[in-house]
Design an enzyme around this catalytic site. Structure first.
Site, PDB file in Angstrom:
ATOM      1  CG  ASN A 220      -1.148  -3.670  -7.190  1.00  0.00           C
ATOM      2  OD1 ASN A 220      -1.106  -4.607  -6.397  1.00  0.00           O
ATOM      3  ND2 ASN A 220      -1.628  -2.482  -6.846  1.00  0.00           N
TER       4      ASN A 220
ATOM      5  CG  ASP B  31      -5.416   1.638  -8.794  1.00  0.00           C
ATOM      6  OD1 ASP B  31      -4.533   0.773  -8.631  1.00  0.00           O
ATOM      7  OD2 ASP B  31      -6.104   2.089  -7.859  1.00  0.00           O
TER       8      ASP B  31
ATOM      9  CG  HIS C 137      -7.687  -1.623  -7.913  1.00  0.00           C
ATOM     10  ND1 HIS C 137      -7.252  -0.863  -6.854  1.00  0.00           N
ATOM     11  CD2 HIS C 137      -8.911  -1.134  -8.251  1.00  0.00           C
ATOM     12  CE1 HIS C 137      -8.164   0.052  -6.570  1.00  0.00           C
ATOM     13  NE2 HIS C 137      -9.180  -0.098  -7.399  1.00  0.00           N
TER      14      HIS C 137
ATOM     15  CG  MET D  19      -1.891  -1.202   1.227  1.00  0.00           C
ATOM     16  SD  MET D  19      -3.008  -1.258  -0.183  1.00  0.00           S
ATOM     17  CE  MET D  19      -4.083   0.107   0.198  1.00  0.00           C
ATOM     18  NE  ARG D  20       4.293   2.910   3.195  1.00  0.00           N
ATOM     19  CZ  ARG D  20       3.358   2.603   4.072  1.00  0.00           C
ATOM     20  NH1 ARG D  20       2.125   2.435   3.696  1.00  0.00           N
ATOM     21  NH2 ARG D  20       3.651   2.444   5.348  1.00  0.00           N
ATOM     22  CB  ILE D  21       2.597   6.105  -4.179  1.00  0.00           C
ATOM     23  CG1 ILE D  21       1.088   6.214  -3.926  1.00  0.00           C
ATOM     24  CG2 ILE D  21       2.969   6.658  -5.552  1.00  0.00           C
ATOM     25  CD1 ILE D  21       0.570   7.627  -3.863  1.00  0.00           C
TER      26      ILE D  21
END
Length: 172
Positions: free
Chosen positions: A88, A126, A90, A71-73
């Protein structure tokens, strides 16, 4: 992550899990990796040391980075080094319901179908090219918890399917 590790343990699966990296020393994935005999590393995140992560990935000859619960950019300079090598999952049918709380967003929007999407990670959240998707119906009595559980079950299958497709060069 567990679904990916389990898939990779099948001798007929075209990929292997070579390491797990987390920024959280309490992450459940560390135990899962240890039980599977996979090297695991904790890299501090204040700020996230992407140079250290890059070094670990290169040492382990990683070809594909699969984010799971991360959960990191991730900064553009790291993504540029690993262009089209970071994926990833989503919990929505992207491009709908980007960002956090996708299940809540779907419920508030009143959609009848949602799901999950495996996509390439880009600097824009995303927004990367879609690799695979799976649909999940939104039931009349759903809340965030019940919907999240059904999406998670599909995520496990969809992520494995997506990794297989990338490794085997198959486009769905």
């Amino acid at each position: 992550m567990q679904a990916l590790i389990e898939a990779c343990q099948d001798q007929n699966f075209p990929a292997e899990t070579v390491c797990v990296i987390t920024n959280n020393s309490e992450a459940g994935g560390l135990k899962i990796a240890k039980q599977a005999g996979v090297s695991a590393f904790v890299v501090e995140d204040k700020p996230l040391d992407t140079d250290k992560i890059h070094e670990i990935l290169v040492q382990h000859k990683v070809d594909l980075i699969c984010l799971a619960g991360f959960m990191r950019i991730i900064k553009a300079n790291f993504l540029n080094k690993w262009h089209n090598k970071v994926i990833n999952i989503h919990p929505s049918l992207l491009p709908s319901f980007k960002g956090l709380n996708a299940q809540e967003q779907a419920l508030k929007a009143g959609v009848k179908i949602t799901g999950c999407t495996v996509h390439y990670v880009t600097p824009e959240i995303d927004a990367g090219a879609i690799i695979a998707q799976a649909t999940v119906p939104v039931l009349p009595n759903d809340d965030v918890h019940s919907l999240s559980e059904r999406i998670l079950a599909e995520e496990h299958k969809c992520y494995v399917k997506a990794v297989r497709s990338i490794v085997e060069g198959i486009n769905y």
